[in-house]
Structures are given as C-alpha cells and as structure tokens.
Scaffold this motif. Sequence first.
Motif, PDB file in Angstrom:
ATOM      1  N   LEU A   1       0.827  -1.207   0.000  1.00  0.00           N
ATOM      2  CA  LEU A   1       0.000   0.000   0.000  1.00  0.00           C
ATOM      3  C   LEU A   1       0.862   1.258   0.000  1.00  0.00           C
ATOM      4  O   LEU A   1       0.547   2.248  -0.669  1.00  0.00           O
ATOM      5  N   MET A   2       1.950   1.225   0.745  1.00  0.00           N
ATOM      6  CA  MET A   2       2.850   2.380   0.814  1.00  0.00           C
ATOM      7  C   MET A   2       3.520   2.651  -0.523  1.00  0.00           C
ATOM      8  O   MET A   2       3.832   3.800  -0.845  1.00  0.00           O
ATOM      9  N   CYS A   3       3.757   1.590  -1.317  1.00  0.00           N
ATOM     10  CA  CYS A   3       4.534   1.721  -2.550  1.00  0.00           C
ATOM     11  C   CYS A   3       3.680   1.891  -3.802  1.00  0.00           C
ATOM     12  O   CYS A   3       4.219   2.047  -4.901  1.00  0.00           O
ATOM     13  N   ALA A   4       2.344   1.861  -3.666  1.00  0.00           N
ATOM     14  CA  ALA A   4       1.456   1.982  -4.825  1.00  0.00           C
ATOM     15  C   ALA A   4       1.643   3.324  -5.514  1.00  0.00           C
ATOM     16  O   ALA A   4       2.030   4.319  -4.895  1.00  0.00           O
ATOM     17  N   SER A   5       1.348   3.361  -6.801  1.00  0.00           N
ATOM     18  CA  SER A   5       1.569   4.587  -7.575  1.00  0.00           C
ATOM     19  C   SER A   5       0.464   5.614  -7.384  1.00  0.00           C
ATOM     20  O   SER A   5       0.713   6.819  -7.428  1.00  0.00           O
ATOM     21  N   THR A   6      -0.783   5.143  -7.191  1.00  0.00           N
ATOM     22  CA  THR A   6      -1.926   6.042  -7.000  1.00  0.00           C
ATOM     23  C   THR A   6      -2.825   5.488  -5.902  1.00  0.00           C
ATOM     24  O   THR A   6      -2.723   4.319  -5.511  1.00  0.00           O
ATOM     25  N   ALA A   7      -3.734   6.336  -5.441  1.00  0.00           N
ATOM     26  CA  ALA A   7      -4.698   5.887  -4.430  1.00  0.00           C
ATOM     27  C   ALA A   7      -5.579   4.780  -4.982  1.00  0.00           C
ATOM     28  O   ALA A   7      -5.906   3.817  -4.273  1.00  0.00           O
ATOM     29  N   ARG A   8      -5.939   4.882  -6.245  1.00  0.00           N
ATOM     30  CA  ARG A   8      -6.782   3.849  -6.850  1.00  0.00           C
ATOM     31  C   ARG A   8      -6.080   2.497  -6.822  1.00  0.00           C
ATOM     32  O   ARG A   8      -6.679   1.472  -6.481  1.00  0.00           O
ATOM     33  N   GLU A   9      -4.795   2.491  -7.139  1.00  0.00           N
ATOM     34  CA  GLU A   9      -4.042   1.234  -7.108  1.00  0.00           C
ATOM     35  C   GLU A   9      -3.929   0.709  -5.680  1.00  0.00           C
ATOM     36  O   GLU A   9      -4.063  -0.502  -5.425  1.00  0.00           O
ATOM     37  N   ALA A  10      -3.695   1.596  -4.717  1.00  0.00           N
ATOM     38  CA  ALA A  10      -3.573   1.186  -3.316  1.00  0.00           C
ATOM     39  C   ALA A  10      -4.868   0.547  -2.827  1.00  0.00           C
ATOM     40  O   ALA A  10      -4.851  -0.495  -2.154  1.00  0.00           O
ATOM     41  N   LEU A  11      -6.014   1.143  -3.166  1.00  0.00           N
ATOM     42  CA  LEU A  11      -7.291   0.610  -2.716  1.00  0.00           C
ATOM     43  C   LEU A  11      -7.606  -0.725  -3.389  1.00  0.00           C
ATOM     44  O   LEU A  11      -8.202  -1.619  -2.782  1.00  0.00           O
ATOM     45  N   THR A  12      -7.170  -0.872  -4.644  1.00  0.00           N
ATOM     46  CA  THR A  12      -7.347  -2.153  -5.335  1.00  0.00           C
ATOM     47  C   THR A  12      -6.514  -3.245  -4.674  1.00  0.00           C
ATOM     48  O   THR A  12      -6.963  -4.383  -4.498  1.00  0.00           O
ATOM     49  N   ILE A  13      -5.284  -2.895  -4.286  1.00  0.00           N
ATOM     50  CA  ILE A  13      -4.408  -3.849  -3.598  1.00  0.00           C
ATOM     51  C   ILE A  13      -5.015  -4.241  -2.248  1.00  0.00           C
ATOM     52  O   ILE A  13      -4.994  -5.413  -1.863  1.00  0.00           O
ATOM     53  N   LEU A  14      -5.552  -3.261  -1.534  1.00  0.00           N
ATOM     54  CA  LEU A  14      -6.165  -3.543  -0.234  1.00  0.00           C
ATOM     55  C   LEU A  14      -7.312  -4.538  -0.381  1.00  0.00           C
ATOM     56  O   LEU A  14      -7.404  -5.508   0.388  1.00  0.00           O
ATOM     57  N   GLU A  15      -8.156  -4.325  -1.372  1.00  0.00           N
ATOM     58  CA  GLU A  15      -9.288  -5.232  -1.591  1.00  0.00           C
ATOM     59  C   GLU A  15      -8.801  -6.617  -2.012  1.00  0.00           C
ATOM     60  O   GLU A  15      -9.314  -7.648  -1.547  1.00  0.00           O
ATOM     61  N   ARG A  16      -7.777  -6.663  -2.846  1.00  0.00           N
ATOM     62  CA  ARG A  16      -7.304  -7.937  -3.393  1.00  0.00           C
ATOM     63  C   ARG A  16      -6.635  -8.819  -2.351  1.00  0.00           C
ATOM     64  O   ARG A  16      -6.815 -10.042  -2.345  1.00  0.00           O
ATOM     65  N   PHE A  17      -5.866  -8.193  -1.441  1.00  0.00           N
ATOM     66  CA  PHE A  17      -5.046  -8.991  -0.523  1.00  0.00           C
ATOM     67  C   PHE A  17      -5.440  -8.843   0.948  1.00  0.00           C
ATOM     68  O   PHE A  17      -4.698  -9.287   1.822  1.00  0.00           O
ATOM     69  N   TRP A  18      -6.577  -8.250   1.226  1.00  0.00           N
ATOM     70  CA  TRP A  18      -7.014  -8.091   2.608  1.00  0.00           C
ATOM     71  C   TRP A  18      -6.935  -9.408   3.373  1.00  0.00           C
ATOM     72  O   TRP A  18      -6.484  -9.468   4.508  1.00  0.00           O
ATOM     73  N   HIS A  19      -7.382 -10.475   2.743  1.00  0.00           N
ATOM     74  CA  HIS A  19      -7.522 -11.759   3.426  1.00  0.00           C
ATOM     75  C   HIS A  19      -6.194 -12.391   3.821  1.00  0.00           C
ATOM     76  O   HIS A  19      -6.169 -13.290   4.670  1.00  0.00           O
ATOM     77  N   VAL A  20      -5.077 -11.947   3.243  1.00  0.00           N
ATOM     78  CA  VAL A  20      -3.805 -12.591   3.593  1.00  0.00           C
ATOM     79  C   VAL A  20      -3.362 -12.237   5.009  1.00  0.00           C
ATOM     80  O   VAL A  20      -2.469 -12.887   5.552  1.00  0.00           O
ATOM     81  N   ARG A  21      -3.962 -11.217   5.607  1.00  0.00           N
ATOM     82  CA  ARG A  21      -3.580 -10.823   6.963  1.00  0.00           C
ATOM     83  C   ARG A  21      -4.420 -11.513   8.030  1.00  0.00           C
ATOM     84  O   ARG A  21      -4.314 -11.165   9.209  1.00  0.00           O
ATOM     85  N   GLY A  22      -5.239 -12.444   7.648  1.00  0.00           N
ATOM     86  CA  GLY A  22      -5.975 -13.182   8.667  1.00  0.00           C
ATOM     87  C   GLY A  22      -7.381 -13.521   8.242  1.00  0.00           C
ATOM     88  O   GLY A  22      -7.854 -13.126   7.174  1.00  0.00           O
ATOM     89  N   ARG A  23      -8.059 -14.288   9.088  1.00  0.00           N
ATOM     90  CA  ARG A  23      -9.405 -14.759   8.819  1.00  0.00           C
ATOM     91  C   ARG A  23     -10.384 -14.127   9.789  1.00  0.00           C
ATOM     92  O   ARG A  23     -10.010 -13.460  10.731  1.00  0.00           O
ATOM     93  N   GLY A  24     -11.660 -14.396   9.558  1.00  0.00           N
ATOM     94  CA  GLY A  24     -12.693 -13.963  10.481  1.00  0.00           C
ATOM     95  C   GLY A  24     -13.512 -12.780  10.027  1.00  0.00           C
ATOM     96  O   GLY A  24     -14.678 -12.665  10.374  1.00  0.00           O
ATOM     97  N   VAL A  25     -12.908 -11.870   9.244  1.00  0.00           N
ATOM     98  CA  VAL A  25     -13.612 -10.667   8.789  1.00  0.00           C
ATOM     99  C   VAL A  25     -13.305 -10.451   7.314  1.00  0.00           C
ATOM    100  O   VAL A  25     -12.133 -10.450   6.911  1.00  0.00           O
TER     101      VAL A  25
END
Length: 358
Positions: free
Chosen positions: A109-133
């Motif tokens: 997220l820190m290294c993304a080129s734009t906010a749009r790319e950062a938010l896409t990365i967040l949605e795509r890989f959210w689940h790799v940080r854990g389960r439950g939510v």
Amino acid sequence: MSLVASVSELDVLNGLDVQPPWMHQVNQPVTYPRMFVEVAQDYGVSREQVLRYAGLPANILDDPAGRLSLLETWKVLLASLCLTGDPTLGFQNGLRLPLTAHGSLGYALMCASTAREALTILERFWHVRGRGVLLMVSETNDAPFFELVPELPMPSALRDLAFSSMLTSMYRGMQFVLPMLPASSEIWLQGAEPAGFQRWQPQLPAVHFDMPRAGIVLQGDRSWLDQPLPTANPEALAQAIAQCERENALLDAVDDVVRQTRAALSLEGGGYPTPEQLADKLHLTPRTLRRRLQDQGQSYRDMLEEARCRDGCQLLANPDLEIQRISELLGYNDPANFTRAFKSWMGVTPSEWRAQRL
C-alpha cells in the motif's frame, strides 16, 4: 472494575454451534493480539493476566513472527477488553498500529503509484492478513464504501472491539498513504457509542454509531484517486506484491466461498438468487455449496437475511420509496413480515428507522 465483556462471552467462543476447522488453524498474525495486550498494559494489566484470563499458554505471544488460531486471537481480544473495562480499547489499538504492522500488504500500500491502485491492492489482498472478517467494496450514495463483514457469528462486544480497531487502523493508514484523502470521509459502526469515545474523536473522521453496516465511506471528489502518491516505489511494490501472492497461494481456495456468496446475494431485478441459482453462479452443486457454507459456520438462509437487512437499510434511506415497495423488492409478499424481520435485525420498525435518519 466494570467489565464491558464477560467470561460468558469467552464461553460463547468455546461453545459456538459450528466451529469450522479453519477457526483452529494457526494462521493469524500475532501482531494484532500483541498490540491489544500492550494497550492493556497501560491500564496496569500484565500480559500474563490477559493470557491466563483467555486460557492460553503464557508464551503464546513471545515470537513476534508467530501465529495464533482465529479462536485464540479472539480470546486475547476479549480478555483484554474484560480486564481493562474500557469499551474504547479498539480505537486506541487502531490509532497505535502503524501501516508496517500489516506486513507485506502494508508495504504494498505504501509503494502503490496512486490511491486507486492502493485501494485495489487492499481489496485484493485483505484476506492474507488473517481470517474472520471479510472486506467488501461497494458504493454508498455514489461514494466508495469499504465494508467489514464477519465470516461467522461474533459476540457483539468482540465485533465492536475488532471493527473499531480495524477501521481506525485502516483510516490512519489511508491518511498516511493518501495525503489528499477527503476530509468528509466517515467511519460507520454497528454498536452504540461507547462511554469515553469523545476523547478519541479529534483523531478520527466523523464516526457514526448504530449503523446497519460497518465500514469506511470515502466521500467527495474522486479526482484524488488518480493523483501520484509521494511514497510510490515501483520496484518495492513488485517485491511486496510478490510476497502477498506467495502468502495468498498458501490459503485454501475454499476460503473464498463466503465472500463469493455475499457478493452474489445482490438485489437484482428479479430478487435474490435461489440456492440452486447461487450454486450454479459459483460453479458448484447445491450440495457442495451448502456443505462449504456449513464448514464456515454459515447457511444460505442466514446470509439471505443478512443481505435483506443490508439492502433494506439502503432502500429505506430513499424517502421516495414506500415501505410496501421495499418489502416487495426484498421478497416479502406481506409488508408485516418485513416489519417483523426488520425489527428483529435493527430493534426498531422500518418507519422508525427511517424517521431517525432522515
């Protein structure tokens, strides 16, 4: 000391009607429960006290790179809440978590080129940080809405604690990565405003309680989504994405069934899909879909009710829609049935809910 959660809620975790196997898998980052314990220490509560209260080994948090099961993580969070007696513990924890606490995802997220790319990365890989939510991205009044949805039933005290922490941390991360973040952004939470919250409000955007959904709404002009970010680093981004991909490859593909089901249970012209239509859409047999949902503590009926609650609240926000029409759109032939169902979800009738918010 006033306990805002109780031992009985820890018992709820142990006695859930359905404990899917993945709830016991040791795959949750130790970072988040460790931070809750550190916040509890500011109240004079030791790590040993928290872990003993949670019924966990005294050394379970010793390895900074260690892992816990989801059940163990939830126990640590509830134990921290019980022993401090402070219902704002989640906000404090979220304000302390730096973006780097989220591992490879945080660096991406820190290294993304734009906010749009950062938010896409967040949605795509959210689940790799854990389960439950789960993180579900949709539109609310033409604004991006980042919604948190439990993968299985959570005690309300645990839900409010975890969601306030996650959304506060998410917002602070957005502030760091996106200096042009709209000032009109909002945090939505489903529980009531906790005592003592006002001391944390100055560090947050507008926070709305007693909402039908939990998440972050990014209001305002969307031109900021495509502006270059000051922390952009293409080489480091590629490395961080590669690591996220490796972590993602270790996850069981069946984990996606709840997220896919929620996404497919959308209100369309002909109403919600039937179990058979839903299974066909997900390229599964109805029996396989039912079994996979059961493995994760869910059912089609419960998820349909969740979708009706979500969509009912959204439709009620439109004053031009009659309640009878809303009940028809949601699949209720009798408006009285919709009224009873809505009151069981929200504690008030549809007309009362609408009057409180318009």
